[in-house]
Scaffold this active site. Structure first.
Site, PDB file in Angstrom:
ATOM      1  CB  SER A 123      44.688  38.510  43.533  1.00 38.52           C
ATOM      2  OG  SER A 123      43.368  38.968  43.744  1.00 38.52           O
TER       3      SER A 123
ATOM      4  CG  ASN B  84      48.179  45.012  35.367  1.00 36.61           C
ATOM      5  OD1 ASN B  84      49.407  45.098  35.464  1.00 36.61           O
ATOM      6  ND2 ASN B  84      47.391  46.034  35.631  1.00 36.61           N
TER       7      ASN B  84
ATOM      8  CB  CYS C  87      44.252  50.836  38.990  1.00 33.14           C
ATOM      9  SG  CYS C  87      44.316  49.078  39.257  1.00 33.14           S
TER      10      CYS C  87
ATOM     11  CG  HIS D 290      39.616  39.570  42.139  1.00 29.52           C
ATOM     12  ND1 HIS D 290      39.391  40.455  41.107  1.00 29.52           N
ATOM     13  CD2 HIS D 290      40.605  40.111  42.875  1.00 29.52           C
ATOM     14  CE1 HIS D 290      40.205  41.500  41.240  1.00 29.52           C
ATOM     15  NE2 HIS D 290      40.953  41.311  42.302  1.00 29.52           N
TER      16      HIS D 290
HETATM   17  C1  LIG Z   1      44.586  42.837  40.112  1.00 24.50           C
HETATM   18  C2  LIG Z   1      46.042  42.977  40.320  1.00 24.50           C
HETATM   19  C3  LIG Z   1      46.570  43.313  41.576  1.00 24.50           C
HETATM   20  C4  LIG Z   1      45.678  43.656  42.752  1.00 24.50           C
HETATM   21  O1  LIG Z   1      45.039  42.517  43.272  1.00 24.50           O
HETATM   22  P1  LIG Z   1      43.769  42.767  44.245  1.00 24.50           P
HETATM   23  O2  LIG Z   1      43.431  41.403  44.739  1.00 24.50           O
HETATM   24  O3  LIG Z   1      42.701  43.347  43.389  1.00 24.50           O
HETATM   25  O4  LIG Z   1      44.234  43.660  45.340  1.00 24.50           O
HETATM   26  C5  LIG Z   1      47.923  43.408  41.717  1.00 24.50           C
HETATM   27  N1  LIG Z   1      48.743  43.163  40.687  1.00 24.50           N
HETATM   28  C6  LIG Z   1      48.298  42.821  39.463  1.00 24.50           C
HETATM   29  C7  LIG Z   1      49.257  42.546  38.372  1.00 24.50           C
HETATM   30  C8  LIG Z   1      46.926  42.727  39.241  1.00 24.50           C
HETATM   31  O5  LIG Z   1      46.492  42.414  38.021  1.00 24.50           O
END
Ligand SMILES: *Cc1c(COP(=O)(O)O)cnc(C)c1O
Length: 397
Positions: free
Chosen positions: A200, A152, A325, A202
């Site tokens: 996820s 990420n 985060c 979003h």
């Molecule tokens: C955003 C993200 C998550 C967390 O997902 P949420 O839906 O926000 O809890 C976990 N892993 C990675 C690699 C992410 O980019």
């Protein structure tokens, strides 16, 4: 002032189609899918269709999809489920990497405190872990390998198919946090030999607070949330139907347009990397080509990342210095440290994550804005003055 949003790895804007898809499930089809009456059954049918649509995008069966509140919950459930199975058979060794998302790393920390042995593989300077490393690390008491599909922060894409094959051959369960990959690059759980996968909504223009866990048929899940018999009894709680419907739509859209979006993003990415690479004492983080089409991550020597973000925000640019985060904490990114970047360099990081909505003009403007900002901040930095005076040495040449 016009906003240029370049933080799509933190979250994305919902697509219009996803919003439209959601609306009927707020007021018209609002039944509880567990109810026996017809409004409930209508909702249950919609839920089933969403499950099938998502399964089709991943190349699995509908019953292998479990809806969750997002990527973090899916990561937690996948890892804790396999660990519990491992414990039963006396297997307490888990393999992962140093640059996972905190939803994975913190879950592993918890298991470590419970007596599991967690081995974090080195991701090298290019941010790639190899299948050979995984093969070498697997032991008779290994119960789980969990390695993210795409990072990420630096966007590097891991050789998941080869890693999956190594795990399958060794009979070790393989989980991948594919939150950044799904909807952005082709992912097929069968061809990639994946046993468990997190996604996820979003992160691909769906809504927040909804995600899914794929668990291959035969992989036993443990509940994080006890309750009713929803999600084949593995996740209690009335399903978030509007969110799930919108997520299914967003994923279908993302997969339909993936090739066209990738072509556009690659060209914007090339332009951005080329432009920012011209800035002196700068370095691209992560492999040049084995990366998500929308990710650009740089370190600039003599710069404080937070200051850069605030100045860019003043110029209308929404960027990030790493993961959402870690913002708010003064620690440098664990991902950049895992690449071997020294603390002072990791502090000077900038992540720009694009969407197919971004334009070439926005990228041109951004390159100029970053150049100006870096030059301004260096101009007022005592650290930079010392570097120029030769009192300390440049880390980035
Ligand atoms: C955003 C993200 C998550 C967390 O997902 P949420 O839906 O926000 O809890 C976990 N892993 C990675 C690699 C992410 O980019």
């Amino acid at each position: 002032m016009q906003k240029i949003y370049l933080d799509n790895a933190a979250t994305t804007q919902m697509s219009q189609a996803a919003v439209t898809e959601m609306l009927p499930y707020l007021r018209e089809v609002y039944g509880n899918p567990s109810s026996l009456h017809s409004p409930g059954q209508e909702a249950a049918e919609a839920l089933q269709r969403a499950r099938e649509r998502i399964a089709a995008c991943l190349g699995c069966e509908a019953r292998e999809i479990y809806f969750t509140s997002g990527g973090s919950e899916a990561d937690n459930q996948a890892i804790l489920s396999v660990a519990k199975q491992g414990l039963r058979r006396g297997k307490k060794h888990i393999i992962s990497t140093a640059f996972e998302h905190h939803a994975v790393l913190h879950t592993l920390k918890k298991l470590e405190a419970e007596g599991f042995e967690v081995e974090l593989l080195d991701v090298h300077e290019d941010g790639i872990v190899t299948a050979a490393q995984v093969k070498e690390a697997i032991r008779p008491d290994t119960c789980l390998v969990t390695i993210m599909y795409a990072n990420n922060e630096i966007g590097t894409v891991q050789p998941i198919r080869e890693i999956g094959a190594v795990c399958r051959e060794a009979g070790v369960l393989f989980h991948t946090d594919a939150v950044q990959a799904v909807g952005h690059i082709p992912v097929n759980v069968k061809e990639d030999h994946i046993d468990l996968l997190s996604l996820s909504g979003h992160k691909f223009h769906g809504p927040k607070g909804v995600g899914a866990l794929y668990a291959r048929r035969g992989v036993l899940l443990t509940n994080l949330i006890e309750g009713g018999a929803q999600e084949r009894g593995k996740r209690g709680g009335t399903e978030n139907i509007p969110g799930i419907m919108a997520m299914a739509k967003a994923l279908e859209e993302a997969c339909t347009h993936m090739q066209a979006h990738t072509e556009k993003l690659r060209s914007l990415q090339d332009k951005l990397i080329e432009g920012l690479g011209q800035i002196s004492h700068s370095i691209l983080n992560g492999h040049r080509s084995q990366r998500l089409p929308g990710n650009v991550s740089f370190c600039f020597e003599g710069i404080e990342g937070e200051a850069m973000l605030l100045l860019l925000d003043d110029k209308g640019i929404s960027a990030s210095s790493g993961s959402a985060c870690t913002s708010g904490s003064l620690d440098p990114s664990h991902v950049l440290l895992a690449l071997g970047r020294p603390h002072e360099i990791a502090h000077g990081s900038l992540r720009l994550s694009l969407s197919a909505e971004n334009t070439e003009e926005e990228i041109d403007y951004t390159i100029r804005a970053v150049e100006e900002t870096v030059s301004y901040l260096r101009g007022i930095s005592p650290v930079w003055r010392d570097l120029l005076a030769g009192k300390s040495e440049f880390v980035i040449q």
